[in-house]
Design a protein around this motif. Structure first.
Motif, PDB file in Angstrom:
ATOM      1  N   VAL A   1      33.790  41.046  33.565  1.00 47.98           N
ATOM      2  CA  VAL A   1      35.096  40.431  33.849  1.00 47.98           C
ATOM      3  C   VAL A   1      34.841  39.240  34.771  1.00 47.98           C
ATOM      4  O   VAL A   1      34.262  39.398  35.846  1.00 47.98           O
ATOM      5  N   THR A   2      35.248  38.069  34.353  1.00 50.52           N
ATOM      6  CA  THR A   2      34.973  36.873  35.146  1.00 50.52           C
ATOM      7  C   THR A   2      35.863  36.812  36.381  1.00 50.52           C
ATOM      8  O   THR A   2      36.929  37.443  36.438  1.00 50.52           O
ATOM      9  N   ARG A   3      35.422  36.016  37.345  1.00 52.29           N
ATOM     10  CA  ARG A   3      36.232  35.811  38.548  1.00 52.29           C
ATOM     11  C   ARG A   3      37.574  35.186  38.182  1.00 52.29           C
ATOM     12  O   ARG A   3      38.607  35.514  38.791  1.00 52.29           O
ATOM     13  N   ASP A   4      37.570  34.269  37.190  1.00 51.73           N
ATOM     14  CA  ASP A   4      38.825  33.646  36.775  1.00 51.73           C
ATOM     15  C   ASP A   4      39.783  34.675  36.177  1.00 51.73           C
ATOM     16  O   ASP A   4      40.993  34.599  36.391  1.00 51.73           O
ATOM     17  N   GLU A   5      39.258  35.634  35.400  1.00 55.39           N
ATOM     18  CA  GLU A   5      40.111  36.687  34.845  1.00 55.39           C
ATOM     19  C   GLU A   5      40.764  37.495  35.961  1.00 55.39           C
ATOM     20  O   GLU A   5      41.967  37.788  35.921  1.00 55.39           O
ATOM     21  N   LEU A   6      39.955  37.886  36.940  1.00 58.46           N
ATOM     22  CA  LEU A   6      40.494  38.674  38.050  1.00 58.46           C
ATOM     23  C   LEU A   6      41.533  37.880  38.833  1.00 58.46           C
ATOM     24  O   LEU A   6      42.617  38.395  39.146  1.00 58.46           O
ATOM     25  N   ALA A   7      41.217  36.624  39.155  1.00 56.25           N
ATOM     26  CA  ALA A   7      42.148  35.810  39.933  1.00 56.25           C
ATOM     27  C   ALA A   7      43.435  35.561  39.157  1.00 56.25           C
ATOM     28  O   ALA A   7      44.526  35.544  39.730  1.00 56.25           O
ATOM     29  N   ALA A   8      43.313  35.378  37.832  1.00 52.31           N
ATOM     30  CA  ALA A   8      44.500  35.151  37.013  1.00 52.31           C
ATOM     31  C   ALA A   8      45.405  36.375  37.010  1.00 52.31           C
ATOM     32  O   ALA A   8      46.627  36.272  37.129  1.00 52.31           O
ATOM     33  N   ALA A   9      44.802  37.564  36.884  1.00 58.68           N
ATOM     34  CA  ALA A   9      45.597  38.791  36.859  1.00 58.68           C
ATOM     35  C   ALA A   9      46.210  39.105  38.219  1.00 58.68           C
ATOM     36  O   ALA A   9      47.355  39.542  38.316  1.00 58.68           O
ATOM     37  N   LEU A  10      45.449  38.849  39.284  1.00 61.41           N
ATOM     38  CA  LEU A  10      45.889  39.243  40.631  1.00 61.41           C
ATOM     39  C   LEU A  10      46.767  38.188  41.296  1.00 61.41           C
ATOM     40  O   LEU A  10      47.735  38.518  41.981  1.00 61.41           O
ATOM     41  N   TYR A  11      46.407  36.911  41.104  1.00 65.48           N
ATOM     42  CA  TYR A  11      47.071  35.838  41.844  1.00 65.48           C
ATOM     43  C   TYR A  11      47.754  34.816  40.949  1.00 65.48           C
ATOM     44  O   TYR A  11      48.382  33.878  41.443  1.00 65.48           O
TER      45      TYR A  11
END
Length: 228
Positions: free
Chosen positions: A176-186
């Motif tokens: 899971v990319t950092r962009d995926e995580l940031a998109a989902a969370l923030y």
């Protein structure tokens, strides 16, 4: 007096299809806002300005299933999913994740219009989909109760740590990319200098560590992976 157009959010990365759908539904009393990736679509949806969301499954940054899971944590807005993936497990996964309807591509605009009207007629009775337990590699997550247990032991984790862990576990074995995580969370991309995700991942690693091993891996230059 002419009724106001009903606002619909269209999250679809096919520009030609988006243009055709916008023209068609505008003629039938709807106001279409179109976006082309999952992160921006999630952010727009959570603003709460739309009566219904039309959501493609195959999207850049965040796929449609993850967008839907994040929507259902915070909103009961009606969602119709569109996809070229017609296998029954995909349809079941979409409906279980909280979609109100699921339409395979290619489709006729008249059929989608009929489904939109049917879903909107039911819109006053929509509840968020029941959350199912998520399990992988000895980790058990209960999204409704926001509880986590690993190898039979309850984990004391923060709300944000739970969200990160749920995303990683649902994608177990995939990076899971950092962009995926940031998109989902923030609902925004990760910045190169932002260390908050790394801090949360570090805390989760320590809480999951057993005998010197932890199931969360850092994939250098790519992101993170839950690898039980």
């Amino acid at each position: 007096m002419t009724p106001s157009p009903r606002p619909i959010l269209l999250i679809e990365d096919d520009s030609e299809l988006t243009s055709l759908m916008t023209d068609y539904f505008t003629q039938h009393g709807f106001q279409i806002e179109a976006v082309h990736d999952g992160r921006i679509g999630l952010a727009r949806c959570l603003e709460g300005r739309h009566d219904l969301v039309i959501l493609d499954v195959m999207l850049p940054v965040l796929d449609g299933f993850e967008v839907l899971r994040q929507i259902r944590k915070r909103s009961a807005v009606p969602v119709i999913m569109l996809t070229a993936r017609v296998a029954q497990p995909d349809r079941v996964a979409g409906l279980n994740a909280g979609a109100d309807d699921y339409l395979p591509k290619p489709f006729g605009p008249e059929e989608l219009l009929a489904r939109i009207r049917a879903v909107l007629r039911r819109a006053g009775h929509i509840d968020a989909a029941p959350s199912q337990t998520v399990e992988a590699g000895g980790l058990h997550l209960n999204p409704r109760a926001r509880e986590a247990a690993y190898l039979g032991e309850r984990l004391e984790i923060t709300a944000l740590e739970f969200d990160i862990l749920e995303i990683l576990v649902r994608a177990a074995g995939r990076t899971v990319t950092r962009d995926e995580l940031a998109a989902a969370l923030y609902q925004r991309p990760a910045t190169p200098y932002e260390r908050s995700l790394d801090v949360h991942i570090s805390h989760l690693r320590k809480k999951l560590e057993r005998d010197g091993h932890t199931p969360i891996r850092t994939i250098r230059g790519a992101g993170y992976q839950f690898a039980p």
